[in-house]
Scaffold this active site. Structure first.
Site: not given
Ligand code: PBG
Length: 322
Positions: A130, A195, A205, A233, A248, A313
């Protein structure tokens, strides 16, 4: 008190009564649908691990957005698959990058639709991490500059809100500074504040072609065991200027959504991530679970825990049922 004075079943007897006393109601306006935009024309490629979701070229994406709007869904969040990747994530902050062009196209066709952008580098780096990789680790402060540039390019293209998902320290502050210094003080930030380094991102991914080529994301995303750290956070992101915060994934972290709801007065979003979606869809396809009921029960649980906004989704099928 003689026994059967209180009979809670009285208010469960008919659907009319149940509906009357329902504590949590879902509304399509609270959903945000994640969409994946890719190069080309007329491309609508189904994502194997996420049936019903597609990598779409801009022309298709624009049609999708019109449908999303007509269903009354709250908005979309965009993820980009660039033409090419490099170790500087150039595609992430290119003024003519895939997401930037997509925003402009959506703006033209559906100017009122809420467009959020995911601000991250993993879809744009050749190594899938990232940020800027230095000595085998993601360098925090260099990455902040890329994030600020990306967020600014999204705002310039017409995004309504930017949502950093990288988990670098100080990114909300860096993005706020960049937006304000360039006349975008009205653009809010939705911070992916808590997150976690989750296995439930697996299908995403594949969708975003963003799996890290070495190692994992545990040096920047959170340890799933840490609830107190999640509150820190969130607190820091609010201090840095986040307008909304996110937890998340959603279902494995309902306790944290609930704690955050009690502690903080900003709007709270939760992301029902790809793995949460795919597990339900896969079980339903096997005839093991009822798709629609599992969808609605999972979304209801996230709302009941305290999330006012849900990235999911399931936004389209759920909106159709509501
Ligand atoms: C980008 C990002 C990710 C997701 C949202 N933004 C992937 C990750 O952090 O590996 C995951 C979303 C999902 O699984 O639906 N960093």
């Amino acid at each position: 008190m003689p026994f059967p004075i209180h009979r809670l079943r009285r208010l469960r007897r008919t659907e009319a009564l149940r509906r009357l006393v329902r504590e949590t109601r879902l509304d399509p306006a609270q959903f945000i649908l994640p969409l994946f935009v890719c190069p080309g024309e007329g491309v609508r490629r189904e994502i194997g691990a996420m049936p019903g979701n597609y990598q779409m070229s801009i022309d298709q994406l624009v049609e999708e957005c019109a449908e999303v709007q007509s269903l009354g869904i709250g908005g979309v969040i965009l993820f980009g698959l660039p033409e090419s990747k490099d170790d500087m994530a150039t595609g992430a902050y290119d003024e003519n990058g895939i997401v930037q062009r997509a925003i402009r196209a959506i703006r033209k066709e559906t100017p009122k639709l809420l467009v959020v952008t995911d601000v991250c580098n993993c879809e744009y780096t050749s190594h899938g991490h990232c940020g800027y990789v230095k000595d085998g680790d993601v360098d925090n402060d260099t990455t902040l500059q890329w994030l600020a540039k990306s967020a600014l390019s999204h705002a310039r293209a017409g995004a309504d809100m930017v949502a950093p998902s990288d988990m670098m320290d100080g990114r909300v502050w860096a993005i706020r500074q960049a937006l304000d210094a360039n006349g975008f003080d009205k653009i809010p930030i939705l911070a992916y504040a808590a997150k976690f380094a989750s296995v439930f991102y697996g299908p995403f991914r594949e969708a975003a072609e963003s799996a890290p080529q070495f190692g994992d994301r545990r040096s920047y995303q959170m340890d799933p065991a840490n609830g107190r750290e999640a509150m820190r956070e969130i607190e820091l992101d609010i201090e840095e200027g986040a307008d909304m915060i996110m937890v998340k994934p959603a279902m494995p972290y309902l306790d944290l959504i609930s704690q955050a709801r009690q502690r903080f007065d900003v709007p709270i979003a939760a992301y029902q991530v790809s793995g949460e979606y795919s597990m339900i869809v896969a079980a339903a396809r096997n005839g093991w679970i009822d798709h629609d009921r599992a969808m609605m029960e999972s979304l209801t649980s996230i709302a009941r825990a305290g999330a006012g906004v849900i990235l999911t989704y399931f936004a389209k099928p759920a909106a159709r049922l509501l």
